[in-house]
Design a protein around this motif. Structure first.
Motif, short mmCIF file in Angstrom:
data_model
loop_
_atom_site.label_atom_id
_atom_site.label_comp_id
_atom_site.label_asym_id
_atom_site.label_seq_id
_atom_site.Cartn_x
_atom_site.Cartn_y
_atom_site.Cartn_z
N PRO A 143 0.83 -1.22 0.00
CA PRO A 143 0.00 0.00 0.00
C PRO A 143 0.86 1.26 0.00
N VAL A 144 0.42 2.25 -0.76
CA VAL A 144 1.06 3.55 -0.80
C VAL A 144 0.18 4.53 -0.05
N LEU A 145 0.77 5.30 0.87
CA LEU A 145 0.07 6.34 1.62
C LEU A 145 0.49 7.70 1.09
N VAL A 146 -0.49 8.51 0.67
CA VAL A 146 -0.23 9.86 0.22
C VAL A 146 -1.01 10.81 1.12
N ARG A 147 -0.31 11.76 1.74
CA ARG A 147 -0.95 12.77 2.59
C ARG A 147 -0.96 14.12 1.88
N PHE A 148 -2.10 14.78 1.95
CA PHE A 148 -2.27 16.12 1.40
C PHE A 148 -2.57 17.07 2.56
N ALA A 149 -1.98 18.26 2.55
CA ALA A 149 -2.31 19.31 3.51
C ALA A 149 -2.27 20.65 2.79
N VAL A 150 -3.40 21.36 2.73
CA VAL A 150 -3.45 22.66 2.07
C VAL A 150 -4.17 23.64 2.98
N ASP A 151 -3.62 24.85 3.10
CA ASP A 151 -4.25 25.88 3.91
C ASP A 151 -5.59 26.29 3.31
N ALA A 152 -6.55 26.59 4.17
CA ALA A 152 -7.81 27.17 3.73
C ALA A 152 -7.63 28.69 3.59
N GLY A 153 -8.70 29.38 3.19
CA GLY A 153 -8.61 30.83 3.06
C GLY A 153 -8.12 31.27 1.70
N ASP A 154 -8.13 32.58 1.48
CA ASP A 154 -7.79 33.13 0.17
C ASP A 154 -6.34 32.90 -0.22
N ASP A 155 -5.46 32.77 0.77
CA ASP A 155 -4.04 32.61 0.46
C ASP A 155 -3.64 31.16 0.19
N GLY A 156 -4.51 30.22 0.54
CA GLY A 156 -4.21 28.82 0.32
C GLY A 156 -4.48 28.39 -1.11
N PRO A 157 -3.92 27.27 -1.55
CA PRO A 157 -4.20 26.76 -2.89
C PRO A 157 -5.64 26.26 -2.96
N PRO A 158 -6.22 26.21 -4.17
CA PRO A 158 -7.58 25.67 -4.29
C PRO A 158 -7.64 24.23 -3.77
N VAL A 159 -8.67 23.92 -2.99
CA VAL A 159 -8.78 22.55 -2.49
C VAL A 159 -8.97 21.56 -3.65
N GLY A 160 -9.46 22.07 -4.79
CA GLY A 160 -9.59 21.22 -5.97
C GLY A 160 -8.26 20.71 -6.50
N ASP A 161 -7.14 21.34 -6.08
CA ASP A 161 -5.83 20.84 -6.49
C ASP A 161 -5.61 19.41 -6.00
N ILE A 162 -6.18 19.08 -4.84
CA ILE A 162 -6.04 17.72 -4.32
C ILE A 162 -6.62 16.72 -5.33
N ASP A 163 -7.85 17.01 -5.81
CA ASP A 163 -8.49 16.11 -6.77
C ASP A 163 -7.70 16.05 -8.07
N GLU A 164 -7.18 17.20 -8.51
CA GLU A 164 -6.40 17.23 -9.76
C GLU A 164 -5.16 16.34 -9.65
N ILE A 165 -4.50 16.40 -8.50
CA ILE A 165 -3.31 15.58 -8.31
C ILE A 165 -3.66 14.10 -8.29
N VAL A 166 -4.72 13.74 -7.54
CA VAL A 166 -5.13 12.34 -7.46
C VAL A 166 -5.48 11.80 -8.85
N GLU A 167 -6.22 12.58 -9.62
CA GLU A 167 -6.63 12.15 -10.96
C GLU A 167 -5.43 11.96 -11.88
N GLY A 168 -4.34 12.69 -11.62
CA GLY A 168 -3.19 12.63 -12.51
C GLY A 168 -2.11 11.66 -12.11
N ILE A 169 -2.29 10.93 -11.00
CA ILE A 169 -1.30 9.93 -10.60
C ILE A 169 -1.35 8.77 -11.59
N ARG A 170 -0.17 8.40 -12.13
CA ARG A 170 -0.11 7.34 -13.13
C ARG A 170 1.11 6.45 -12.91
N PRO A 171 1.07 5.22 -13.46
CA PRO A 171 2.27 4.37 -13.37
C PRO A 171 3.44 5.02 -14.09
#
Length: 312
Positions: free
Chosen positions: A263-291
């Motif tokens: 098993p591979v464990l991937v942890r994401f942590a992004v700040d909330a608020g206007d200065d943080g990255p869009p939370v949608g970046d998490i989904d974009e990264i997950v969708e783009g993980i490939r062999p």
């Protein structure tokens, strides 16, 4: 003069009861508990640390005094209350040396893993055989002070709103889960999410509270997810803190695309608020993980919530 030893697991010169990954030219930060008699020791120079000041490094733990010391240096993680272990998967540079006659060059215990693709649009996790896409606003975590980061936000560091120190708006770390018979992505993700939140937003490795601690959380999402064509599971929390806007933390677990398929464990942590990255970046990264080696963004080895699942 002798050639450099081939890539493989060797006895860690700093902590001889653990093994450390040699990539053929330099020590990496990957460590594990030995599965067999430990090979001889390479003699490295002290590793160089990259990046500034304090950042939100994932807290480390292991069983036994010697392994605790090895874990603090190498990124070993315990999952849940039953002592499940995890091992980081990102590499960092070091400057090993060997005698001119090659007498300290050991025999590797495992074959070399896949080599990086050289694609500037992705980060290669070669131990797990997957690549991570680099969204806008992010960069390769190998140049940061985050020991096990595959991705970090490229906006640099800022003064933490709580205890003195420097914080980062977003990090993604990747580790291989070892030392446990548990293989269920759901159980592993559910066991890890609290530790992931505490490590990101409660206390740092120096026992400071960069956000004045966590004051509450809510589960905002969880469920099955296809990752690199494999069936995984994720849990996402919205964390509130005593200082600052808080953030989003996600634990994602899926079978590796290479080797033993641990098993591979991937942890994401992004700040909330206007200065943080869009939370949608998490989904974009997950969708783009490939062999590793799969550069086709339209191939069915991608993933994301709602995607069809590949082989399990």
């Amino acid at each position: 003069m002798s050639s450099s030893p081939p890539p493989g697991w060797y006895r860690d010169p700093s902590y001889p009861l653990t093994e450390r990954w040699w990539d053929g030219t330099a020590w990496t930060d990957h460590r594990r508990q030995p599965e067999q008699p430990v090979p001889p020791v390479l003699q490295p120079q002290p590793p160089t640390r990259k990046g500034p000041g304090r950042t939100k490094v994932v807290a480390l733990a292991a069983v036994g005094a010697v392994l605790v010391a090895g874990a603090v240096t190498g990124g070993v993680l315990l999952l849940g209350g039953d002592g499940d272990g995890g091992q980081e998967t990102r590499t960092a540079t070091a400057s090993p040396t060997s005698d001119a006659d090659g007498s300290d060059s050991p025999t590797p215990t495992k074959p070399a893993t896949a080599s990086p693709t050289g694609d500037p649009a992705v980060v290669v996790d070669d131990l797990n055989g997957v690549t991570f896409p680099i969204p806008e606003g992010w960069t390769d975590g190998d140049g940061s002070a985050e020991d096990d980061a595959v991705l970090v936000t490229d906006g640099g560091l800022y003064d933490c709103p709580g205890d003195n120190g420097l914080c980062r708006r977003g990090t993604v770390v990747s580790r291989t889960v070892t030392g446990s018979s548990e293989t269920s992505p759901k159980i592993l993700a559910e066991n890890d999410i609290e530790d992931a939140a505490n490590d990101a937003y409660d206390r740092d490795e120096l026992d400071r509270r960069p956000y004045n601690g966590i004051t509450g959380h809510e589960v905002v999402d969880s469920g099955s997810v296809a990752v690199a064509g494999r069936a995984g599971y994720y849990v996402r929390w919205r964390v509130t803190t005593g200082a600052g806007p808080g953030g989003y933390v996600q634990s994602l677990v899926f079978p590796s695309s290479s080797g033993s398929e641990a098993p591979v464990l991937v942890r994401f942590a992004v700040d909330a608020g206007d200065d943080g990255p869009p939370v949608g970046d998490i989904d974009e990264i997950v969708e783009g993980i490939r062999p590793v080696g799969d550069a086709d963004a339209d191939a069915d080895t991608g993933g994301g919530v709602g995607s069809s699942l590949g082989p399990s």
